[in-house]
Scaffold this motif. Structure first.
Motif, PDB file in Angstrom:
ATOM      1  N   TYR A 206      28.734  34.547  31.154  1.00  0.00           N
ATOM      2  CA  TYR A 206      29.833  35.495  30.990  1.00  0.00           C
ATOM      3  C   TYR A 206      31.171  34.769  31.102  1.00  0.00           C
ATOM      4  N   ARG A 207      32.052  35.042  30.154  1.00  0.00           N
ATOM      5  CA  ARG A 207      33.424  34.538  30.223  1.00  0.00           C
ATOM      6  C   ARG A 207      34.344  35.746  30.127  1.00  0.00           C
ATOM      7  N   THR A 208      35.234  35.857  31.085  1.00  0.00           N
ATOM      8  CA  THR A 208      36.067  37.055  31.131  1.00  0.00           C
ATOM      9  C   THR A 208      37.524  36.712  31.426  1.00  0.00           C
ATOM     10  N   PRO A 209      38.319  36.474  30.406  1.00  0.00           N
ATOM     11  CA  PRO A 209      39.757  36.381  30.642  1.00  0.00           C
ATOM     12  C   PRO A 209      40.322  37.791  30.821  1.00  0.00           C
ATOM     13  N   GLY A 210      41.328  37.900  31.653  1.00  0.00           N
ATOM     14  CA  GLY A 210      41.906  39.220  31.894  1.00  0.00           C
ATOM     15  C   GLY A 210      43.378  39.128  32.258  1.00  0.00           C
ATOM     16  N   VAL A 211      44.077  40.226  32.069  1.00  0.00           N
ATOM     17  CA  VAL A 211      45.483  40.310  32.494  1.00  0.00           C
ATOM     18  C   VAL A 211      45.635  41.571  33.329  1.00  0.00           C
ATOM     19  N   PHE A 212      46.601  41.548  34.226  1.00  0.00           N
ATOM     20  CA  PHE A 212      46.823  42.744  35.035  1.00  0.00           C
ATOM     21  C   PHE A 212      48.311  42.954  35.285  1.00  0.00           C
ATOM     22  N   LEU A 213      48.637  44.187  35.492  1.00  0.00           N
ATOM     23  CA  LEU A 213      50.031  44.572  35.738  1.00  0.00           C
ATOM     24  C   LEU A 213      50.022  45.666  36.792  1.00  0.00           C
ATOM     25  N   GLN A 214      50.881  45.524  37.749  1.00  0.00           N
ATOM     26  CA  GLN A 214      50.937  46.511  38.828  1.00  0.00           C
ATOM     27  C   GLN A 214      52.398  46.815  39.150  1.00  0.00           C
TER      28      GLN A 214
END
Lengths: 703, 171
Positions: A401-409
């Motif tokens: 599994y390869r999971t790039p992600g972005v987040f904003l809070q």
């Protein structure tokens, strides 16, 4: 008037300058405590996300020697044993399956499938400051797969040179040695810790098959803290774990047990509803005895674990906010023997994170990106006990599994801090399951200085794995047919009301969790064309819903004595067998007394577990060795623990404790072993304690 | 019909937009006002602030693993010895941890400093005394009527303490 009070935004910024996962940090000349709990109870920390915190002192007071013991017996939190002869132990939050609990160390997620099966017992507790538990999907901004919640272990930055040694001896050959040392220097500190923990196999009903798995475990760790390196505050930790465990056959003769694949060394007539014949058990369909002939190995599971793990994070001031980088790496090897079958798994995990937290006007914004990688590579062979032949079955549950992600809070305090809002969203691009969005909204409403409410609504996702541990039967099939197209998702809604007075505190919470696409492994399928046995990897057609509430009240009776009473009640809605695969109670109650005066510290804890609807979770096709039906409903029971500690002087303390004082164990009422309607046995009829009274004592030395 | 993905995005946008859409309201920082009180343990009995002598009171919140808290403790002890104000040190930790504090801290915590221990969950107490953020060390100077007339987040200095006590004596 000279006033200087930190407003919520300033406090949030202050926290940002420390590592995000570490709320209690030095900020110049101010320590932001976040209203840190200093007591023995897991009460809510003063953060917008409801978080229960267990301090290092509390860990000592319960006598916990491993993470799973430290977290057990708390409202909304428990530990589920999933196999009577290998003792897979999972941390269960809100009574959801343990694989939905994500473990983090200093905010870095570095545990997954293989490592959560046996790895949770091997999490090093040396040098930690506290354990934070957040219940609910998406409670962690960086761990969307935490469908039930997250457990974050926060390490402690020593401020002075330290040395601590703890030596404990207990019943059943239990022996625990903990060593911790810290050396501080100008602008930093180094730590080192070592732990040895061992325990014999325990057979409560005398049939020669253990209910409590024996183990020998060595753990070592090195930590480093640098306060300023190019403007960054740096910390990191390297941990090494080596463990051997065996259950089923008694003792530690690992190679001997593996070689013993014939004859009957056990007495199946022993224990409640034992067989009329010591050499086998009754086939419920015919009433005749099925002789057992597979030796010690045919009833045993032996698991060797090797793990290396490194985490590090660096934080610095950036503009008016902060900048953070984090890395994690874990290599986990499992070498297992399961009743004649062999399975070796090799798992690698990486974690990378870059994030910044900045004030935009009156709003504090956090933005970041993460990259997660994990793979599993296995080799194995299935043993056929009718022919005595093993069939190679390598790589059956491999995944990558390869999971790039972005987040904003975004965080903002309103009405002079009376209301605080925290909204976040993650977007992850999973290489198998595609793009997934995980939103979350938290609201903290301060009704008064002492009383507040927390609302949370959120969603999480988890990429399911076909990991062998979920179903050992997959090794006996020729391949896994993956009829699974969507990730598991969880929608969570929660409300908590908490009050913190000078002598009394309470927390009440309501939780709604609905999990869709829950992954299922069915190793009993057949290829319609070839007729070969196959494993179907599918999703549940209907959502699984778990709804519950809990209430905890703490009151200081006298300056020396504090009492805690708590109750939890949960409802489970599911219709497909295998979704909620282990029985959970609807109701549990807790009563606890804590005493502290002068050199004396004492703890008395009673945990009442209500009946479990065993037919609902395990089905009705379950029989004892004498052919009678297994219990439809488990009895309710109390487990009482107590511990006392006496401080001889500043350096030396001694302690004595008894867990399960009244010696209640499931094997006195019903065996954890069971057979189905055709006489095939399994080891998962679990609803009660697998070990009786446990007495321990020891000494602690601190410099 | 909204798809599951669209619904997720809408929830996410709403979650993000929420903090920006609601109006911010400014309230004056709480200070002065009603008489403050607490009921905390000194290890033998519960002590109420209202039951202490009616004079200027320095209330200090601290922990032994907080370096500035430890540094300012001798100054607070000197203040208590000099009088006429009284000093109450509230440890936000367990008595066991206080007993293991450095020797210099334990020496400073001897009478006339009055050592009390905060509750298991201290956020209500801290907020009541004007420290909602929970930062330590935190010092509040109360007048004889137990009303706040000065407070300081972070380490106090002798100048600040003397000035605050002097001002509070006149109210």
């Amino acid at each position: 008037m000279n006033t200087h009070a930190l407003r919520p935004l300033a406090a949030a910024l202050a926290l940002a300058f420390a590592l995000p996962a570490l709320a209690d940090k030095q900020l110049g000349d101010v320590t932001v405590s976040s209203g840190r709990s200093v007591g023995a109870k897991p009460v809510l920390r003063d953060e917008i996300v409801a978080t229960e915190s267990i301090g290092a002192r509390e860990l000592e007071k319960t006598g916990a020697t491993m993470l799973t013991e430290a977290l057990d017996k708390r409202p909304g939190i428990s530990v589920q044993t999933e196999c009577s002869i290998c003792n897979v132990r999972n941390v269960v939050l809100n009574n959801l399956p343990g694989r939905y609990t994500t473990l983090l160390i200093d905010g870095i997620p570095i545990f997954s499938s293989v490592s959560t099966a046996y790895g949770l017992d091997s999490v090093n507790l040396g040098g930690i400051e506290r354990i934070d538990i957040s219940r609910g999907a998406g409670s962690s901004l960086i761990a969307p797969e935490a469908l039930a919640g997250s457990v974050n272990i926060v390490t402690r930055r020593p401020l002075k040179d330290e040395f601590m040694a703890n030596q404990q001896f207990g019943s059943f050959g239990q022996w625990n040695t903990d060593l911790f040392g810290a050396k501080t220097f100008a602008g930093g500190a180094l730590t080192a810790n070592f732990s040895h923990n061992q325990h014999d196999t325990v057979d409560g009903d005398g049939n020669g098959v253990s209910e409590y798995t024996g183990f020998k475990r060595n753990m070592g760790g090195l930590g480093f803290f640098v306060d300023d390196i190019g403007g960054f505050k740096l910390r990191g930790r390297l941990d090494v774990v080596e463990e051997k465990r065996m259950g089923g056959a008694m003792g530690t003769d690992y190679s001997g047990v593996k070689a013993s694949m014939s004859g009957n060394p056990f007495d199946w007539s022993k224990g409640r509803n034992g067989s009329p014949d010591r050499n086998g058990w009754i086939d419920p369909s015919t009433g005749t005895v099925i002789p057992y002939t597979d030796g010690r190995g045919g009833m045993s599971e032996i698991i060797f674990t090797d793990r290396q793990q490194f985490i590090s994070s660096a934080t610095r001031k950036l503009g008016e906010g902060s900048l953070r980088f984090a890395v994690g790496y874990a290599k986990h090897k499992q070498d297992s023997f399961y009743e004649g079958s062999y399975y070796k798994a090799d798992q690698t995990q990486y974690y990378l994170e870059a994030s910044t937290q900045q004030p935009l006007g009156a709003t504090l914004v956090t933005a970041g990106t993460t990259y997660r990688y994990e793979d599993l590579s296995s080799v194995g062979s299935a043993y056929d006990n009718t022919t005595g032949v093993s069939t190679v079955n390598d790589g059956i549950d491999n995944y990558k599994y390869r999971t790039p992600g972005v987040f904003l809070q975004a965080y903002r305090a309103l009405l002079d801090g009376v209301v605080e809002l925290n909204g976040s969203v993650r977007y992850d691009q999973h290489n198998i399951f595609g793009g997934i969005t995980s939103p979350r909204l938290n609201v903290l409403w301060n009704h008064s200085h002492e009383l507040n409410s927390r609302f949370a609504i959120g969603r999480g996702f988890r990429a399911p794995t076909s990991f062998f541990e979920q179903d050992h039967g997959i090794l006996a099939t020729t391949r896994i047919v993956r009829n699974i197209k969507e990730a598991e998702t969880s929608d969570n809604l929660s409300y908590a009301l908490s009050y913190a007075g000078d002598r009394m505190a309470f927390v009440g919470s309501l939780n709604y969790n609905r999990i869709k696409n829950m992954a299922l492994l069915d190793s009993g399928a057949t290829d319609p064309v070839s007729g070969q046995p196959i494993t179907l990897f599918t999703s549940a057609h209907k959502p699984v819903t778990v709804v519950g509430g809990d209430l905890t009240v703490t009151y200081k009776l006298t300056p020396q004595l504090e009492t805690t009473a708590a109750v939890e009640h949960f409802k489970y809605r599911f219709s497909e067998m295998g979704t909620l695969a282990f029985a959970r109670p609807e109701t549990r109650a807790y009563l606890r007394l804590d005493y502290e005066a002068g050199p004396w510290t004492g703890m008395l804890r009673g945990t009442w577990t209500g009946p479990m609807d065993l037919d609902k979770f395990y089905g009705t096709d379950r029989y004892n060795f004498d052919g009678t039906r297994k219990l439809s409903k488990s009895p309710s029971y109390w487990v009482v623990d107590l511990r006392g500690e006496y401080r001889l002087n500043k350096q030396w303390s001694t302690f004595l404790g008894i867990d399960n004082v009244f010696d209640f164990k499931q094997s006195d009422k019903e065996s954890m072993l069971w057979v189905d309607g055709t006489g095939s046995f399994d080891v998962t009829n679990i609803w009660g304690p697998n070990r009786g009274r446990f007495i321990y004592g020891g000494v602690k030395f601190t410099l | 019909m909204i798809s599951s993905r669209s619904a997720s995005l809408l929830i996410g946008l709403a979650a993000l937009a929420g903090p920006f859409c609601l109006p911010a309201a400014a309230h004056a920082a709480e200070a002065g006002g009603a008489a403050l009180d607490f009921e905390l343990s000194d290890g033998r009995a519960f002590i109420r602030l209202a039951d202490l002598p009616q004079r200027v009171t320095v209330v200090n919140f601290w922990r032994s693993d907080c370096p500035p808290c430890v540094r300012e403790m001798p100054l607070l002890a000197d203040t208590a010895r000099q009088g006429p104000s009284q000093v109450v040190a509230i440890a936000l930790q367990r008595p066991y941890e206080t007993a293991n504090a450095p020797g210099g801290v334990l020496a400073a915590l001897q009478p006339p400093v009055r050592l009390l221990h905060g509750p298991s969950e201290p956020r209500g107490l801290l907020a009541r005394f004007g420290n909602r953020a929970g930062a330590l060390p935190y010092t509040v100077v109360l007048d004889a009527q137990r009303r706040t007339c000065a407070r300081q987040t972070g380490e106090v200095t002798a100048d600040w303490l003397n000035t605050a006590i002097h001002r509070c004596s006149r109210t």
